[in-house]
Design an enzyme around this catalytic site. Structure first.
Site, mmCIF file in Angstrom:
data_model
loop_
_atom_site.group_PDB
_atom_site.id
_atom_site.type_symbol
_atom_site.label_atom_id
_atom_site.label_comp_id
_atom_site.label_asym_id
_atom_site.label_seq_id
_atom_site.Cartn_x
_atom_site.Cartn_y
_atom_site.Cartn_z
ATOM 1 N N ASN A 43 -7.501 -6.902 5.529
ATOM 2 C CA ASN A 43 -6.735 -5.679 5.789
ATOM 3 C C ASN A 43 -7.307 -4.955 7.004
ATOM 4 O O ASN A 43 -7.379 -3.734 7.067
ATOM 5 C CB ASN A 43 -6.780 -4.755 4.552
ATOM 6 C CG ASN A 43 -5.845 -3.562 4.705
ATOM 7 O OD1 ASN A 43 -4.852 -3.636 5.438
ATOM 8 N ND2 ASN A 43 -6.184 -2.452 4.083
ATOM 9 N N LYS A 92 -6.697 -1.307 -2.450
ATOM 10 C CA LYS A 92 -6.665 0.117 -2.768
ATOM 11 C C LYS A 92 -5.255 0.715 -2.819
ATOM 12 O O LYS A 92 -5.084 1.924 -2.682
ATOM 13 C CB LYS A 92 -7.495 0.895 -1.747
ATOM 14 C CG LYS A 92 -7.059 0.733 -0.300
ATOM 15 C CD LYS A 92 -7.598 1.873 0.524
ATOM 16 C CE LYS A 92 -6.599 2.265 1.567
ATOM 17 N NZ LYS A 92 -6.881 3.554 2.162
ATOM 18 N N SER A 132 -13.452 6.495 -6.204
ATOM 19 C CA SER A 132 -12.242 7.255 -5.898
ATOM 20 C C SER A 132 -11.968 8.315 -6.954
ATOM 21 O O SER A 132 -12.307 8.122 -8.129
ATOM 22 C CB SER A 132 -11.047 6.285 -5.839
ATOM 23 O OG SER A 132 -9.825 6.997 -5.833
ATOM 24 N N ALA A 133 -11.334 9.380 -6.570
ATOM 25 C CA ALA A 133 -10.953 10.445 -7.500
ATOM 26 C C ALA A 133 -9.928 9.946 -8.517
ATOM 27 O O ALA A 133 -9.696 10.591 -9.536
ATOM 28 C CB ALA A 133 -10.385 11.632 -6.732
ATOM 29 N N THR A 134 -9.370 8.769 -8.260
ATOM 30 C CA THR A 134 -8.402 8.245 -9.254
ATOM 31 C C THR A 134 -9.080 7.891 -10.566
ATOM 32 O O THR A 134 -8.404 7.657 -11.570
ATOM 33 C CB THR A 134 -7.715 6.952 -8.753
ATOM 34 O OG1 THR A 134 -8.550 6.301 -7.831
ATOM 35 C CG2 THR A 134 -6.375 7.247 -8.148
ATOM 36 N N TYR A 156 -5.800 0.217 -10.321
ATOM 37 C CA TYR A 156 -6.717 0.493 -9.204
ATOM 38 C C TYR A 156 -7.801 1.464 -9.671
ATOM 39 O O TYR A 156 -8.994 1.203 -9.505
ATOM 40 C CB TYR A 156 -5.956 1.070 -8.001
ATOM 41 C CG TYR A 156 -6.880 1.685 -6.992
ATOM 42 C CD1 TYR A 156 -7.028 3.066 -6.898
ATOM 43 C CD2 TYR A 156 -7.667 0.882 -6.168
ATOM 44 C CE1 TYR A 156 -7.920 3.629 -5.999
ATOM 45 C CE2 TYR A 156 -8.559 1.438 -5.265
ATOM 46 C CZ TYR A 156 -8.679 2.819 -5.194
ATOM 47 O OH TYR A 156 -9.566 3.383 -4.314
ATOM 48 N N LYS A 160 -12.032 0.866 -10.247
ATOM 49 C CA LYS A 160 -13.122 1.671 -9.685
ATOM 50 C C LYS A 160 -14.050 2.158 -10.799
ATOM 51 O O LYS A 160 -15.272 2.118 -10.689
ATOM 52 C CB LYS A 160 -12.563 2.851 -8.889
ATOM 53 C CG LYS A 160 -11.876 2.454 -7.596
ATOM 54 C CD LYS A 160 -12.866 1.829 -6.620
ATOM 55 C CE LYS A 160 -12.245 1.513 -5.283
ATOM 56 N NZ LYS A 160 -13.206 0.875 -4.360
ATOM 57 N N PHE A 185 -11.779 11.948 -2.386
ATOM 58 C CA PHE A 185 -10.483 12.552 -2.694
ATOM 59 C C PHE A 185 -9.472 11.969 -1.707
ATOM 60 O O PHE A 185 -9.172 10.748 -1.843
ATOM 61 C CB PHE A 185 -10.638 14.081 -2.775
ATOM 62 C CG PHE A 185 -11.136 14.450 -4.155
ATOM 63 C CD1 PHE A 185 -12.428 14.093 -4.560
ATOM 64 C CD2 PHE A 185 -10.298 15.050 -5.091
ATOM 65 C CE1 PHE A 185 -12.870 14.360 -5.860
ATOM 66 C CE2 PHE A 185 -10.745 15.322 -6.397
ATOM 67 C CZ PHE A 185 -12.023 14.979 -6.772
ATOM 68 N N ASN A 205 1.369 3.733 2.559
ATOM 69 C CA ASN A 205 1.595 4.407 1.266
ATOM 70 C C ASN A 205 1.236 5.879 1.379
ATOM 71 O O ASN A 205 1.802 6.726 0.715
ATOM 72 C CB ASN A 205 0.677 3.812 0.177
ATOM 73 C CG ASN A 205 0.991 2.350 -0.091
ATOM 74 O OD1 ASN A 205 2.134 2.003 -0.347
ATOM 75 N ND2 ASN A 205 -0.009 1.486 0.011
ATOM 76 N N ARG A 238 -3.260 18.342 -2.308
ATOM 77 C CA ARG A 238 -4.383 17.405 -2.361
ATOM 78 C C ARG A 238 -5.569 17.957 -1.599
ATOM 79 O O ARG A 238 -5.435 18.876 -0.779
ATOM 80 C CB ARG A 238 -3.962 16.059 -1.734
ATOM 81 C CG ARG A 238 -2.834 15.339 -2.465
ATOM 82 C CD ARG A 238 -3.264 14.856 -3.828
ATOM 83 N NE ARG A 238 -2.213 14.095 -4.512
ATOM 84 C CZ ARG A 238 -1.257 14.633 -5.259
ATOM 85 N NH1 ARG A 238 -1.204 15.958 -5.409
ATOM 86 N NH2 ARG A 238 -0.370 13.859 -5.861
ATOM 87 N N ARG A 299 7.395 10.716 -6.714
ATOM 88 C CA ARG A 299 6.860 9.346 -6.812
ATOM 89 C C ARG A 299 6.182 9.203 -8.163
ATOM 90 O O ARG A 299 5.351 10.039 -8.540
ATOM 91 C CB ARG A 299 5.858 9.110 -5.676
ATOM 92 C CG ARG A 299 5.266 7.721 -5.606
ATOM 93 C CD ARG A 299 4.435 7.535 -4.342
ATOM 94 N NE ARG A 299 3.312 8.486 -4.293
ATOM 95 C CZ ARG A 299 2.389 8.472 -3.326
ATOM 96 N NH1 ARG A 299 2.469 7.616 -2.312
ATOM 97 N NH2 ARG A 299 1.392 9.347 -3.352
#
Ligand code: WQD
Length: 343
Positions: A43, A92, A132-134, A156, A160, A185, A205, A238, A299
């Protein structure tokens, strides 16, 4: 664990030609480290290595290999006196992870386990991981601190969190291991030279590359995913953080890895939120370019607001973001206007 008195410690940077990885190589070089880049180019492109050489005035060795290739890792650890590993290489895209979970678990989790095993066998005890904050899932309170519940809502995010768990367990089993997970973030922006930037393959994205590609004429218009959220202007909020602030956060974390041990996780964010319309309006002001947009459906998976509590990173890493939204968007535009097609 003392830092060897070698002049410029070698650190392995997996995914070092990617967006955050390449910017971190600049910060590492400026802090006196020698990044050894390990990237499969899935990538990114070798052109990024050229840009890094232009910015840093020297080339960094590039190993083109898979993180899951134990033999390639063994060879790398035999060839270089690696002091620490910064692990960025991962898939990601949240939506893609929902469609292809096993590809995400294989790449992000299994390959990280292979990396950590080879590090252990080579006696490399220091790891900084791009998390990641996810991992937090839907915010239960704001701003989000590191004690917030961990409930990822996509493969995803789970991948993490699973790697963080592997790091905790490995540090539990080997008390002189030192592992830091940095939970980003929303990384945006570009190096001030305009030679590096967010360079996604295909349709972006994320919001900011979509905005800059629209402004430069690569995209017809921005679709704002919903303006009926419970926020002041109805669009999602965000915590955007400049990629060079993130990069410097990794250098701060590395500094810690010579004086502490165990597993630690830190949020890397500004503590300040911005809405989609804030981003669009600020971008138009700093670039002088219009960003046509239309309001589209929400979304799936998006939340109204997510903002970091950056207090722990400040206290323990002596890190805080210094670049504001205007700087982030001005630098993004500087990059995109120099490279309308990316590199
Ligand atoms: C930001 C805001 C969208 C695109 C994601 C991942 C997260 C991390 C960062 C990896 C939201 C809106 C976006 C567009 C829009 N990545 N938006 N039109 O979703 O906060 O986080 O990237 O670690 O894991 O989830 O970032 O940039 O996609 O969206 O209106 O074309 O912009 O609804 O409010 P997000 P984003």
């Amino acid at each position: 664990v003392k830092m060897n008195n070698i002049t410029s410690p070698n650190v392995l940077v997996t995914g070092g030609l990617g967006y955050v990885g390449s910017h971190t190589c600049v910060a590492l070089h400026q802090a006196g480290y020698t990044p050894i880049i390990y990237d499969n180019l899935s990538n990114s492109s070798a052109a990024v290595a050229e840009q890094l050489a232009r910015i840093c005035g020297r080339r960094f060795d590039l190993i083109q290999a898979e993180v899951g290739d134990a033999q390639a890792l063994k060879q790398c650890f035999a060839d270089y006196p690696i002091e620490a590993v910064l692990h960025f290489a991962a898939l990601k895209a949240v939506g893609e992870s929902t469609a292809q979970p096993l590809m995400y678990y294989q790449n992000n989790v299994c390959d990280s386990a292979i990396l950590m095993k080879q590090m252990h066998e080579a006696g490399i005890k220091r790891l900084v991981f791009s998390s990641s904050a996810t991992v937090y899932g839907d915010p239960q309170y704001l701003p989000i601190d590191e004690d917030h519940s961990k409930a990822p809502t996509n493969p995803y995010g789970w991948s993490k969190l699973m790697v963080e768990q592997m790091m905790r367990d490995q540090c539990q089993a080997h008390s002189d291991d030192l592992s830091i997970a940095l939970r980003y973030f929303n990384p945006v922006g570009a190096h001030e030279s305009g030679l590096l930037g967010e360079n996604p393959t295909g349709i972006p994205n994320n919001l900011v590359p979509y905005v800059t590609q629209t402004a430069v004429g690569q995209r017809e218009k921005l679709h704002i995913y919903g303006n009926d959220y419970d926020t002041p202007d109805g669009t999602g909020i965000r915590d955007y953080v400049h990629v060079m602030d993130l990069a410097e956060g990794h250098v701060q974390a590395l500094g810690q890895l010579y004086s502490s041990n165990g597993f630690h996780a830190f949020n890397l964010g500004t503590g300040t939120g911005a809405s989609v319309l804030d981003v669009v309006n600020t971008f138009e002001a700093v670039s002088g370019r219009a960003v046509p947009y239309s309001i589209a459906e929400r979304r799936p998976g998006d939340v109204a607001t997510t903002i970091a509590a950056p207090t722990l990173a400040k206290a323990r890493l002596n890190w805080q973001a210094s670049r504001d939204l205007k700087q982030m968007l001005a630098d993004s535009w500087h990059w995109q206007s120099k490279y309308p097609q990316g590199i």
